[in-house]
Design an enzyme around this catalytic site. Structure first.
Site, mmCIF file in Angstrom:
data_model
loop_
_atom_site.group_PDB
_atom_site.id
_atom_site.type_symbol
_atom_site.label_atom_id
_atom_site.label_comp_id
_atom_site.label_asym_id
_atom_site.label_seq_id
_atom_site.Cartn_x
_atom_site.Cartn_y
_atom_site.Cartn_z
ATOM 1 N N GLU A 1 1.171 5.276 12.777
ATOM 2 C CA GLU A 1 -0.164 4.813 13.146
ATOM 3 C C GLU A 1 -0.226 3.292 13.329
ATOM 4 O O GLU A 1 -0.778 2.793 14.298
ATOM 5 C CB GLU A 1 -1.154 5.253 12.063
ATOM 6 C CG GLU A 1 -2.569 4.769 12.268
ATOM 7 C CD GLU A 1 -3.271 5.478 13.422
ATOM 8 O OE1 GLU A 1 -2.927 6.649 13.673
ATOM 9 O OE2 GLU A 1 -4.135 4.842 14.067
ATOM 10 N N ASP A 2 0.363 2.568 12.389
ATOM 11 C CA ASP A 2 0.113 1.119 12.338
ATOM 12 C C ASP A 2 1.270 0.232 12.804
ATOM 13 O O ASP A 2 1.133 -0.985 12.836
ATOM 14 C CB ASP A 2 -0.258 0.706 10.907
ATOM 15 C CG ASP A 2 -1.555 1.345 10.458
ATOM 16 O OD1 ASP A 2 -2.346 1.734 11.340
ATOM 17 O OD2 ASP A 2 -1.771 1.479 9.245
ATOM 18 N N ASP B 1 -3.018 8.521 -1.011
ATOM 19 C CA ASP B 1 -3.394 7.458 -0.078
ATOM 20 C C ASP B 1 -4.851 7.070 -0.306
ATOM 21 O O ASP B 1 -5.199 5.909 -0.468
ATOM 22 C CB ASP B 1 -3.177 7.985 1.355
ATOM 23 C CG ASP B 1 -3.615 6.993 2.425
ATOM 24 O OD1 ASP B 1 -3.389 5.780 2.236
ATOM 25 O OD2 ASP B 1 -4.176 7.439 3.447
ATOM 26 N N ASP C 1 2.047 5.391 6.933
ATOM 27 C CA ASP C 1 1.249 4.632 7.895
ATOM 28 C C ASP C 1 2.084 4.051 9.040
ATOM 29 O O ASP C 1 1.563 3.305 9.871
ATOM 30 C CB ASP C 1 0.507 3.484 7.184
ATOM 31 C CG ASP C 1 -0.762 3.975 6.501
ATOM 32 O OD1 ASP C 1 -1.326 4.996 6.966
ATOM 33 O OD2 ASP C 1 -1.172 3.351 5.501
ATOM 34 N N HIS D 1 0.812 -1.231 0.000
ATOM 35 C CA HIS D 1 0.000 0.000 0.000
ATOM 36 C C HIS D 1 0.841 1.275 0.000
ATOM 37 O O HIS D 1 0.734 2.070 -0.942
ATOM 38 C CB HIS D 1 -1.003 -0.039 1.165
ATOM 39 C CG HIS D 1 -1.636 1.281 1.471
ATOM 40 N ND1 HIS D 1 -2.483 1.915 0.584
ATOM 41 C CD2 HIS D 1 -1.521 2.111 2.546
ATOM 42 C CE1 HIS D 1 -2.870 3.075 1.115
ATOM 43 N NE2 HIS D 1 -2.307 3.212 2.302
HETATM 44 MN MN MN Z 1 -2.584 4.642 4.020
#
Ligand code: MN
Length: 731
Positions: free
Chosen positions: A76-77, A139, A73, A48
């Site tokens: 966040e992830d 995104d 990301d 992604h």
């Molecule tokens: Mn994303």
């Protein structure tokens, strides 16, 4: 999955000597951090951010932006932290990644009450560096491309948010290709049936027309060889969503070639654009009303191009856009393209300046509660986001009009609003706004908001302001009329008049202020002779007998005073005017409204009228009986409901036409002219033609106040022995 060296190559293809180390470091870091995480599709999660980075290389963005895309990301992830990113990639990249993390969780659609705050946070996060917004759009684009892997119940909300927020935002940034793709992807999930129908039909039509289209492109290209070498012509299928929108507006039946294909001509410089245009208009008949010059007047987002339509080769209507290659880059990539054309004159200064100002304004408000409170009421309705020409976002409730928009920006703007442009097109101020509309308000300092707007607006702010302004305006009109009436009356009895003289008389007349007194005189609630008597207690002259005003259904001619013809305010509520709630009020021609009367059809107050919206002209008013309306009968969307809204003291005359048959005898013309003159009506023009020895046919152009006046004229003429047949002419 794209390899590390492939990504570097992509950047190197448009940027010589890119920062390979940065790209490689970001690639490895993000891949390791996301590790074994998986996407809904089952792909490794890292695919992604990599695809997002790839989209940004399509937009030819710098290495930092591409690196931020790879990292977007991680905070966040994964277990990555801002601190760690700062230490590896520097503070600037760290800040961008954090910005993206902040906006990730912001729900811009479903939680109505939190929308204002979320929008504000969104704006704050992108205000720092607009590249945050570019990465966010990329995104969202990749997430939309892979939305079919996501659980069905989640797709609707994401699509709606994309359609209402991200697509218009991309458009606002001038990134048309991103906008179109976002729209089509959302459209496909929001209205699957409509989407399938349109795409199936498109495929069918494309294969049916392939040969014709190629032929048309080839013929045009061959013709253009006269202008210069290497002028290329391309054609493209219009997007399913743009067709759907047009169908919603009932604009097309979607079965003609031009409904689905557009042609583009690419030139090397601006001069060639106009050369090409000249050549095309010389070679093929142009379709009227379709020409637009966005080169001399670019759109606010920087878009430049010439648009026209001709009846071209194979007798097909062909829509053409003519632009330079640079203009095309900017039309496609918007602000993202700017970096590559810094030296051209297309953009002056900072392309992000507009957006920054917007964001700064939103962000400056120190108290989020207050910000929320301010917009909360409106947010409980479904809402639309619109833009000022400077890029400020104005959130309005669903159903809001440009009038609401103007009042939302500033009360003064609303009060002086006389017209508007929506996305660069002159539109009625009663148009319902849609998400992403850019609204430019046309102002006039003499304007007072018509009371009829009260029925049209959707916001409380606009309503309150209109009420206040029209109360004041009406009062001003009456007191102005009061002054004129008093001046005349004082004059008649040989006294000078001054406002100050009224002060001592106030008490006697039980009025609290001079303004009140004047307004009451204007309204006819206080007779001028009472004022004279109050001001001059010794004045006892015999009452000047005034001729009874002739009352012609709402019109008073004040005793032999041509100067003071005015319309009784109550006459407006009279017969003959069907209720047209929500229609656009027309105040006659002496305003700055983009309104004109059809020169031939002679609408006069009292006629039931309609407006036809003509591009570049504004609204043209016709009486409902006018034959020309038949020409526009197919374009129902161009019809605008209008009604008369004359100022009570207006003495505007309206031009109209009658025809009659007069007996050929001495003095006949004299009788006719005298009859008309006695009724206080002006003859503007008179043409005669001898039909036979007994009668002369006449066409007379007249100036009248209104329909009753005109009917009186016709009636009086009809009673004359020299007149055979008289009737109104509506061409
Ligand atoms: Mn994303």
């Amino acid at each position: 999955m794209m390899r590390q060296y492939e990504l570097v190559e992509r950047v190197a293809s448009y940027k010589p000597d890119p920062d390979e180390t940065l790209l490689n470091k970001a690639y490895v870091y993000a891949m390791q951090k996301h590790g074994t995480q998986k996407r809904a599709s089952g792909d490794p999660y890292f695919s992604h951010p990599l695809e997002v980075a790839a989209i940004l290389t399509d937009l030819k963005l710098d290495e930092e932006t591409v690196a931020v895309a790879l990292l977007h990301d991680t905070i966040e992830d994964t277990d990555a932290t801002r601190k760690e990113i700062d230490s590896i990639f520097g503070e600037r990249i760290g800040r961008l990644v954090e910005g993206l993390t902040k906006i990730k969780k912001l729900d811009l659609v479903s939680q109505k009450a939190k929308q204002a705050e979320n929008l504000r946070r969104f704006m704050l996060a992108v205000s720092d560096d607009v590249r945050v917004l570019l990465v966010k759009l990329a995104d969202r684009l990749h997430n939309m491309r892979t939305l079919h892997y996501v659980k069905p119940e989640k797709r609707g909300r994401i699509s709606q948010e994309t359609m209402e927020f991200y697509a218009p935002l991309a458009g606002r940034m001038g990134m048309q290709s991103v906008r179109e793709e976002l729209e089509d992807l959302s459209f496909c999930h929001l209205y699957p049936d409509a989407y399938t129908t349109i795409t199936d039909r498109l495929k069918e039509m494309a294969s049916e027309n392939r040969t014709t289209i190629e032929k048309i492109a080839a013929v045009i290209e061959a013709q253009l060889a006269e202008c210069a070498d290497n002028i290329t012509v391309s054609y493209r299928q219009k997007s399913p969503f743009s067709i759907f929108k047009k169908m919603e507006r009932k604009e097309l039946t979607f079965d003609k070639l031009y409904d689905i294909f557009g042609f583009r001509v690419y030139t090397h410089n601006v001069a060639q654009c106009y050369q090409v245009l000249g050549l095309i208009h010389t070679r093929w008949p142009m379709v009227p009303g379709r020409f637009k010059d966005f080169i001399s007047t670019p759109k606010q987002n920087g878009y430049q191009s010439l648009h026209t339509a001709v009846v071209g080769p194979s007798n097909q209507r062909v829509e053409l856009q003519i632009r330079t290659h640079e203009m095309h880059q900017i039309a496609t990539y918007g602000v993202a393209a700017h970096a590559h054309y810094k030296d051209t004159e297309i953009f002056g200064g900072d392309p992000y300046a507009d957006l920054r100002t917007t964001i700064a304004q939103l962000a400056q408000n120190p108290d989020p509660e207050q910000f929320l409170e301010h917009t909360k009421l409106e947010l409980f309705h479904d809402q639309v986001f619109c833009f000022t020409p400077k890029g400020r976002i104005i959130a309005l409730p669903h159903g809001a009009t440009p009038i609401d928009f103007a009042y939302a920006v500033h009360t003064d703007l609303g009060n002086s609003c006389v017209g508007c442009k929506i996305d660069g097109k002159l539109m009625p101020v009663v148009t319902k706004l849609r998400n992403g509309n850019e609204v430019e308000i046309i102002r006039s300092k003499d304007q007072t908001p018509p009371a009829a707007w009260l029925d049209v607006v959707a916001t409380g702010k606009a309503q309150a302001a209109i009420r206040k302004a029209s109360r004041e305006a009406v009062r001003k009109q009456y007191s102005g009329l009061g002054v004129r009436l008093l001046q005349r009356s004082f004059d008649k009895v040989g006294r000078d008049f001054g406002r100050d003289m009224l002060e001592p008389a106030l008490k006697k007349l039980s009025r609290t202020s001079i303004e009140d007194l004047l307004a009451d005189v204007g309204r006819g609630e206080l007779e001028p002779h009472l004022v004279i008597e109050a001001v001059f207690p010794d004045y006892k002259a015999e009452r000047v007998t005034q001729e009874t005003p002739t009352k012609e259904d709402g019109w008073f001619a004040m005793a032999a005073a041509n100067m003071l013809k005015f319309r009784h305010p109550l006459a407006k509520k009279g017969k003959g005017q069907p209720d047209q709630t929500g229609s656009l009020p027309i105040r006659g021609v002496n305003t700055d409204l983009p309104v004109r009367f059809s020169p031939d059809s002679g609408a006069v107050p009292g006629d039931r009228i309609v407006g036809i919206l003509e591009e570049g002209v504004g609204i043209t008013i016709y009486p409902i009986q006018a034959a020309q309306l038949l020409d526009s009968s197919e374009n129902a969307h161009k019809w605008i409901d209008v009604k008369w809204d004359l100022d009570p003291d207006s003495n505007v005359l309206f031009q109209t036409k009658i025809s009659l048959n007069a007996k050929n005898e001495p003095g006949a013309l004299g009788i006719i002219a005298e009859t008309i003159g006695k009724l206080d009506c002006n003859i503007k023009n008179l043409t005669m033609s001898n039909q036979n020895t007994d009668f002369t046919a006449m066409e007379i152009e007249l100036e009248v106040w209104d329909l009753n006046h005109l009917e009186t004229v016709i009636d009086q003429l009809g009673r004359k022995a020299v007149v055979n047949q008289v009737k109104r002419e509506l061409t």
